[in-house]
Design an enzyme around this catalytic site. Structure first.
Site, PDB file in Angstrom:
ATOM      1  N   HIS A 173      -4.825  -6.249 -11.203  1.00 62.30           N
ATOM      2  CA  HIS A 173      -4.286  -7.229 -10.255  1.00 62.30           C
ATOM      3  C   HIS A 173      -3.974  -8.574 -10.911  1.00 62.30           C
ATOM      4  O   HIS A 173      -3.461  -9.467 -10.262  1.00 62.30           O
ATOM      5  CB  HIS A 173      -5.243  -7.438  -9.080  1.00 62.30           C
ATOM      6  CG  HIS A 173      -5.384  -6.229  -8.210  1.00 62.30           C
ATOM      7  ND1 HIS A 173      -6.329  -5.261  -8.440  1.00 62.30           N
ATOM      8  CD2 HIS A 173      -4.688  -5.820  -7.128  1.00 62.30           C
ATOM      9  CE1 HIS A 173      -6.210  -4.309  -7.530  1.00 62.30           C
ATOM     10  NE2 HIS A 173      -5.222  -4.614  -6.723  1.00 62.30           N
TER      11      HIS A 173
ATOM     12  N   GLU B  84       0.839  -1.219   0.000  1.00 64.57           N
ATOM     13  CA  GLU B  84       0.000   0.000   0.000  1.00 64.57           C
ATOM     14  C   GLU B  84       0.867   1.260   0.000  1.00 64.57           C
ATOM     15  O   GLU B  84       0.591   2.217  -0.723  1.00 64.57           O
ATOM     16  CB  GLU B  84      -0.955   0.006   1.194  1.00 64.57           C
ATOM     17  CG  GLU B  84      -1.958  -1.147   1.228  1.00 64.57           C
ATOM     18  CD  GLU B  84      -2.674  -1.395  -0.086  1.00 64.57           C
ATOM     19  OE1 GLU B  84      -2.888  -0.449  -0.867  1.00 64.57           O
ATOM     20  OE2 GLU B  84      -3.004  -2.562  -0.362  1.00 64.57           O
TER      21      GLU B  84
ATOM     22  N   GLU C 151       0.405  -1.795  -9.950  1.00 66.23           N
ATOM     23  CA  GLU C 151       0.240  -2.928  -9.044  1.00 66.23           C
ATOM     24  C   GLU C 151       1.548  -3.694  -8.877  1.00 66.23           C
ATOM     25  O   GLU C 151       1.901  -4.117  -7.775  1.00 66.23           O
ATOM     26  CB  GLU C 151      -0.828  -3.876  -9.600  1.00 66.23           C
ATOM     27  CG  GLU C 151      -2.201  -3.631  -9.048  1.00 66.23           C
ATOM     28  CD  GLU C 151      -2.196  -3.598  -7.537  1.00 66.23           C
ATOM     29  OE1 GLU C 151      -1.741  -4.572  -6.911  1.00 66.23           O
ATOM     30  OE2 GLU C 151      -2.622  -2.586  -6.973  1.00 66.23           O
TER      31      GLU C 151
HETATM   32  N1  ASN Z   1      -5.636  -3.945  -1.989  1.00 70.16           N
HETATM   33  C1  ASN Z   1      -5.833  -3.406  -3.282  1.00 70.16           C
HETATM   34  C2  ASN Z   1      -4.539  -2.822  -3.782  1.00 70.16           C
HETATM   35  O1  ASN Z   1      -3.849  -2.129  -3.071  1.00 70.16           O
HETATM   36  C3  ASN Z   1      -6.860  -2.380  -3.294  1.00 70.16           C
HETATM   37  C4  ASN Z   1      -7.155  -1.925  -4.661  1.00 70.16           C
HETATM   38  O2  ASN Z   1      -7.822  -2.573  -5.414  1.00 70.16           O
HETATM   39  N2  ASN Z   1      -6.623  -0.787  -5.032  1.00 70.16           N
HETATM   40  O3  ASN Z   1      -4.208  -3.039  -4.889  1.00 70.16           O
HETATM   41 ZN    ZN Z   2      -2.332  -2.503  -4.951  1.00 71.56          ZN
END
Ligand code: ASN
Ligand code: ZN
Length: 339
Positions: free
Chosen positions: A260, A154, A177
């Site tokens: 993701h 994060e 990501e």
């Molecule tokens: N936990 C996820 C991330 O940090 C939250 C999101 O979808 N942005 O990627």
């Molecule tokens: Zn993330």
């Protein structure tokens, strides 16, 4: 006197050096989303303003009442120390930004977030018994485990937001990501002093309950959210491609264009570079990736190919006398089908 001691302490801080500053807030009892615990359905959103109630700051004595505050503070401090001592980066903005996190967010909230608008982190508690544990600091029965990888993931969204600023969709979103997973994993390896062979290369192994049923009834035997070592392993929660040629490479619009999922491709490229170079991932592979992330040629719409070319270029700039390094980087991108 105390005053002169404090002054003396500050006198020795070199110019430009900012101390680690952080605040942890609690949202407990100040739920943002009411969620039906049976179905996971969001019943209503009675948004209470972030960040919540101040639990602790890094200037305060350690907060003992809530173990998650301690774990979260440690995670923030370790990530700060990593960026400072490995890359000489002063906090996520490069200028000593105070790191703020709200924990116990909402009800049974199974996620952690970086909030770009308020420049703070949010950590949910998960459902606590069937799918996700607590994202800020999770204790599996009997042994203490941390979610440092999740915290560093994060925080790295914050670093990316202040540098390359990859927009959060399609390939730049997957790069965004990937930066969070790559540096998230690196922070854990650095903290534990692990070589590339000793590292587990997993993200989120400590916040997930294997063989569990999700809030929406979906069964999962996932052991982690993602693996940099084997992005397509069936025990990952995310179904990731490990190459551009994989049928898992996602072309749809869900999850901002599969940010993701498609992050598996650059994640695997980093893993391959780190393994080929050996030793500690943060020494050479990490340096090349950091210099690329902070390179002025990066922009919000950067594609995988552009990112790859700059890593090769950075490898040559950083290791001009050892062209094996740049060769390894180029081969890794070739292997994952980007070049
Ligand atoms: N936990 C996820 C991330 O940090 C939250 C999101 O979808 N942005 O990627
Ligand atoms: Zn993330």
């Amino acid at each position: 006197s105390t005053e002169s001691k404090v002054k003396a302490r500050y006198d020795v801080i070199p110019t430009g050096f900012k101390e680690f500053r952080s605040k942890i807030w609690g949202m407990s009892g100040r739920n943002c989303e009411e969620i039906n615990p049976e179905t996971g359905e969001i019943l209503g959103t009675s948004y209470k303003p972030l960040p919540g109630i101040l639990y602790s700051s890094s200037q305060d004595p350690p907060y003992e009442q809530d173990q998650d505050v301690i774990t979260c503070m440690e995670g923030l401090r370790t990530t700060y120390n990593f960026y400072k001592s490995v890359f000489n980066r002063e906090s996520i903005d490069g200028n000593g930004l105070q790191l703020e996190a709200s924990i116990h967010y909402a009800t049974r909230y199974g996620n952690a977030l970086w909030e770009p608008a308020s420049k703070q982190m949010i950590f949910g508690d998960g459902d606590g018994n069937s799918r996700f544990g607590r994202f800020a600091g999770f204790f599996k029965p009997g042994s203490m485990v941390s979610s440092l990888d999740v915290i560093a993931h994060e925080l790295t969204h914050g670093v990316t937001g202040h540098t390359a600023n990859f927009e959060y969709k399609h390939q730049p979103g997957a790069l965004n990501e990937s930066m969070s997973d790559v540096f998230g994993s690196m922070v854990v390896q650095w903290k534990q002093g692990q070589t590339v062979d000793e590292a587990d290369w997993l993200i989120g192994a400590n916040i997930i309950y294997p063989n569990s049923e999700s809030l929406t009834g979906r069964r999962s035997n996932a052991m982690c959210l993602r693996s940099l070592k084997d992005p397509s392993a069936i025990t990952n929660l995310e179904l990731q491609p490990n190459s551009m040629t994989s049928s898992r490479y996602y072309k749809g619009e869900d999850d901002n264009g599969g940010v993701h999922r498609n992050s598996g491709v650059p994640n695997f490229a980093f893993y391959k570079v780190a393994m080929a170079l050996g030793g500690h991932s943060w020494d050479r592979a990490g340096k090349i990736w950091y210099e690329t992330l902070t390179d002025s040629r990066m922009h919000p719409k950067t594609q995988f190919v552009e990112f790859a070319r700059v890593t090769i270029d950075q490898a040559k700039t950083l290791y001009p006398d050892d062209l094996f390094v740049a060769q390894v980087v180029e081969e890794a991108w070739y292997d994952v089908g980007v070049l």
